[in-house]
Design an enzyme around this catalytic site. Structure first.
Site, PDB file in Angstrom:
ATOM      1  N   GLY A  90       4.650  34.151  37.801  1.00  0.00           N
ATOM      2  CA  GLY A  90       4.615  35.350  36.779  1.00  0.00           C
ATOM      3  C   GLY A  90       3.437  36.071  36.752  1.00  0.00           C
ATOM      4  N   ARG A  91       2.300  35.050  37.373  1.00  0.00           N
ATOM      5  CA  ARG A  91       1.009  35.722  37.620  1.00  0.00           C
ATOM      6  C   ARG A  91       0.546  35.380  38.753  1.00  0.00           C
ATOM      7  NH1 ARG A  91      -3.206  33.298  33.189  1.00  0.00           N
ATOM      8  NH2 ARG A  91      -2.259  31.164  32.924  1.00  0.00           N
ATOM      9  N   LYS A 111      -4.283  33.905  41.635  1.00  0.00           N
ATOM     10  CA  LYS A 111      -3.495  33.537  40.408  1.00  0.00           C
ATOM     11  C   LYS A 111      -4.298  34.627  39.619  1.00  0.00           C
ATOM     12  CE  LYS A 111      -3.021  29.971  37.010  1.00  0.00           C
ATOM     13  NZ  LYS A 111      -3.246  28.306  36.790  1.00  0.00           N
ATOM     14  N   ASP A 123       1.663  39.451  31.171  1.00  0.00           N
ATOM     15  CA  ASP A 123       1.058  40.491  31.693  1.00  0.00           C
ATOM     16  C   ASP A 123       0.585  40.315  33.127  1.00  0.00           C
ATOM     17  OD1 ASP A 123      -1.016  38.849  31.225  1.00  0.00           O
ATOM     18  OD2 ASP A 123      -2.290  40.078  30.144  1.00  0.00           O
ATOM     19  N   ASP A 250       8.121  22.383  36.379  1.00  0.00           N
ATOM     20  CA  ASP A 250       7.605  23.527  37.405  1.00  0.00           C
ATOM     21  C   ASP A 250       5.970  23.194  37.713  1.00  0.00           C
ATOM     22  OD1 ASP A 250       7.875  23.926  34.366  1.00  0.00           O
ATOM     23  OD2 ASP A 250       6.325  25.815  34.891  1.00  0.00           O
TER      24      ASP A 250
HETATM   25  P1  AMP Z   1       2.692  27.293  33.101  1.00  0.00           P
HETATM   26  O1  AMP Z   1       3.568  26.434  32.255  1.00  0.00           O
HETATM   27  O2  AMP Z   1       1.580  27.551  32.168  1.00  0.00           O
HETATM   28  O3  AMP Z   1       2.175  27.189  34.480  1.00  0.00           O
HETATM   29  O4  AMP Z   1       3.588  28.730  32.870  1.00  0.00           O
HETATM   30  C1  AMP Z   1       4.732  28.911  32.864  1.00  0.00           C
HETATM   31  C2  AMP Z   1       5.483  30.177  33.476  1.00  0.00           C
HETATM   32  O5  AMP Z   1       4.869  31.167  32.633  1.00  0.00           O
HETATM   33  C3  AMP Z   1       4.936  30.180  34.850  1.00  0.00           C
HETATM   34  O6  AMP Z   1       6.326  30.593  35.477  1.00  0.00           O
HETATM   35  C4  AMP Z   1       4.083  31.280  34.939  1.00  0.00           C
HETATM   36  O7  AMP Z   1       3.943  32.020  35.934  1.00  0.00           O
HETATM   37  C5  AMP Z   1       4.159  32.143  33.830  1.00  0.00           C
HETATM   38  N1  AMP Z   1       3.008  32.570  33.102  1.00  0.00           N
HETATM   39  C6  AMP Z   1       2.052  32.110  32.496  1.00  0.00           C
HETATM   40  N2  AMP Z   1       1.141  32.885  31.982  1.00  0.00           N
HETATM   41  C7  AMP Z   1       1.669  34.275  32.313  1.00  0.00           C
HETATM   42  C8  AMP Z   1       1.125  35.637  32.295  1.00  0.00           C
HETATM   43  N3  AMP Z   1      -0.112  35.868  31.412  1.00  0.00           N
HETATM   44  N4  AMP Z   1       2.064  36.641  32.810  1.00  0.00           N
HETATM   45  C9  AMP Z   1       3.114  36.384  33.528  1.00  0.00           C
HETATM   46  N5  AMP Z   1       3.596  34.900  33.575  1.00  0.00           N
HETATM   47  C10 AMP Z   1       2.916  33.896  33.077  1.00  0.00           C
HETATM   48 MG    MG Z   2       2.567  26.491  36.155  1.00  0.00          MG
END
Ligand code: AMP
Ligand code: MG
Length: 483
Positions: A90-91, A111, A123, A250
């Protein structure tokens, strides 16, 4: 830029996997790219230049695309705190794979480089503080000799990022053996026909575990390999008091690297229930739960692989179950061996188990600092002060002295020094360095701490204060995701 282009050796094999597993994307434009950190040692290992031109800095912030890079965002799914979700980068944007002069292949990923088709409501951005934190802790993990993704650079974007506070955004260049996760297999199992899932598995085996290709049942042998790697990784985390904080499927890497440094933190006082992550309300990913959570994640991987492990589902489940049943057995053995090594015990004997557990119980009851307690073993009795001078620790210490007296002290000493870091990234120090760097643009403390953490097993004169836990304990220290 031409000078630099010749250093990059792109070979983007992920573009050969099923197209449903990624989307072609372009990093978003940023206002004012400004290099904040560059990891010259890592650049050197990768065969990359030791200085970056302004064009290259721009490219690492997302402005312009390096020649040979074919940016994509990877699709994946994941069990987040036990709930299945469809996710994806997502980012993060994968620029491609770079093959080093010694033939090693690495993912080069940005990232915080803007929105992708998987951003949902996010975002696509990251704060400078969060990217500096990932840089610091991933490099500290590398210094601790624990498999991890690495950090090559942090580039400030000049754009604002809106979180609890408004702050400047930054893009981290992350280096990994690959970013293939347990969740990637969950995604593939959900959306791809069986033969395509098999083809993906063949690709991953060839990339990360080529030795299992010749096994009778490669997907099953692959499952065991991934489990094996995860066990080693978790044992390492437990060794240094690392709490990942968000062990969703993930965030579990197939090549077995520590990945995703969002809410992670290090334990000070020993307590298996320690949790820092603000969103981990049920303490699912507490320090002491990490082995069982890793096993839970491996069971998710097994589930995804079932159709290609055996045509008969019941038989497939049985085969997987045999692997997963071994997790705690193998883990306990390796954990015990690691703990013995932390005590300078060369070969495990009957009774060592209680020597270890008694120490841990004492530490928990006395809120003793996990890292510093083991360092007491390097000191003579007359240097044990504070809680280490009291009778119950001293009587344990006498038992320990007797236990290791059968070995040459040099050997004990060398083991103690190899398994017990003198420095870990203490939470309060990390926070202070991030404040000074991200808010005051002063990188002095950040760079000093980083330097110390690169060689955490060495005695470093003048940095004794970096070894101290916070005076008032962790208080209500909290860490956050997605910052
Ligand atoms: P995490 O568990 O922190 O790795 O995040 C879970 C999901 O949320 C992943 O698919 C990330 O890519 C997405 N994600 C986290 N922060 C953002 C952001 N600011 N914008 C878009 N996607 C995000
Ligand atoms: Mg992650």
């Amino acid at each position: 830029m031409e000078q630099e282009n010749k250093h990059w050796n792109w070979n983007n094999s992920y573009l050969t996997v099923n197209q449903q597993l990624y989307s072609k994307v372009v990093p978003s434009y940023v206002e004012l790219p400004r290099l904040l950190l560059y990891n010259k040692n890592l650049a050197d290992d990768l065969g990359l230049p030791s200085e970056l031109s302004s064009d290259a800095i721009s490219a690492l912030a997302g402005n312009g695309v390096l020649e040979g890079s074919e940016p994509i965002a990877q699709a994946y799914a994941g069990h987040q705190f036990g709930h299945f979700n469809i996710l994806g980068d997502g980012r993060a944007i994968l620029l491609g794979e770079h093959v080093t002069p010694t033939g090693k292949r690495f993912d080069i990923q940005l990232k915080g480089a803007g929105r992708t088709p998987y951003s949902r409501n996010g975002d696509g951005r990251a704060t400078t503080s969060a990217m500096l934190r990932e840089y610091m802790i991933s490099e500290a993990m590398h210094g601790l000799r624990i498999p991890t993704t690495r950090s090559l650079a942090v580039v400030g974007t000049g754009d604002e990022v809106y979180r609890e506070y408004v702050s400047e955004g930054a893009v981290l260049t992350r280096i990994a053996a690959s970013h293939i996760r347990v969740g990637t297999f969950q995604y593939a199992a959900k959306y791809l026909p069986k033969e395509e899932l098999r083809a993906f598995c063949v690709y991953v085996i060839e990339r990360h575990y080529p030795e299992v290709a010749e096994e009778e049942n490669p997907p099953l042998a692959f499952l065991r390999k991934v489990q094996d790697k995860q066990i080693d990784l978790i044992v390492d985390w437990m060794r240094v008091g690392f709490i990942h904080g968000v062990m969703n499927t993930d965030n579990m890497s197939i090549p077995g690297e520590t990945i995703d440094y969002g809410p992670c933190a290090f334990m000070n006082g020993y307590d298996p229930a320690t949790v820092f992550s603000s969103i981990d309300r049920n303490s699912r990913y507490a320090y002491g739960n990490q082995p069982s959570m890793a096993r839970w994640n491996i069971a998710c991987l097994a589930s995804a692989l079932l159709p290609i492990i055996h045509d008969d589902k019941e038989e497939a489940v049985k085969l997987c179950q045999e692997v997963i049943n071994d997790f705690p057995i193998v883990y306990e053995k390796r954990w015990a061996k690691m703990m013995c090594s932390k005590l300078g015990i060369l070969e495990e004997q009957e009774g060592d188990d209680s020597l270890i557990k008694d120490l841990l119980h004492w530490m928990e009851a006395n809120k003793a600092d996990f890292t510093n307690t083991f360092l007491q073993l390097l000191k003579p009795k007359n240097e044990h002060i504070g809680i280490y001078g009291v009778a119950d620790f001293q009587s344990w210490y006498t038992r320990w002295e007797e236990r290791v007296s059968m070995y040459a002290w040099e050997e004990v000493f060398s083991l103690l020094n190899r398994f017990n870091p003198k420095f870990i990234p203490r939470n309060h120090l990390v926070e202070e360095t991030l404040h000074q760097a991200a808010n005051l643009n002063d990188y002095g403390l950040f760079n000093r701490l980083l330097k110390v953490l690169q060689v955490p097993y060495e005695t470093q004169k003048g940095y004794e204060d970096f070894q101290e836990p916070p005076l008032e304990g962790d208080g209500d220290y909290r860490t956050y995701c997605g910052t």
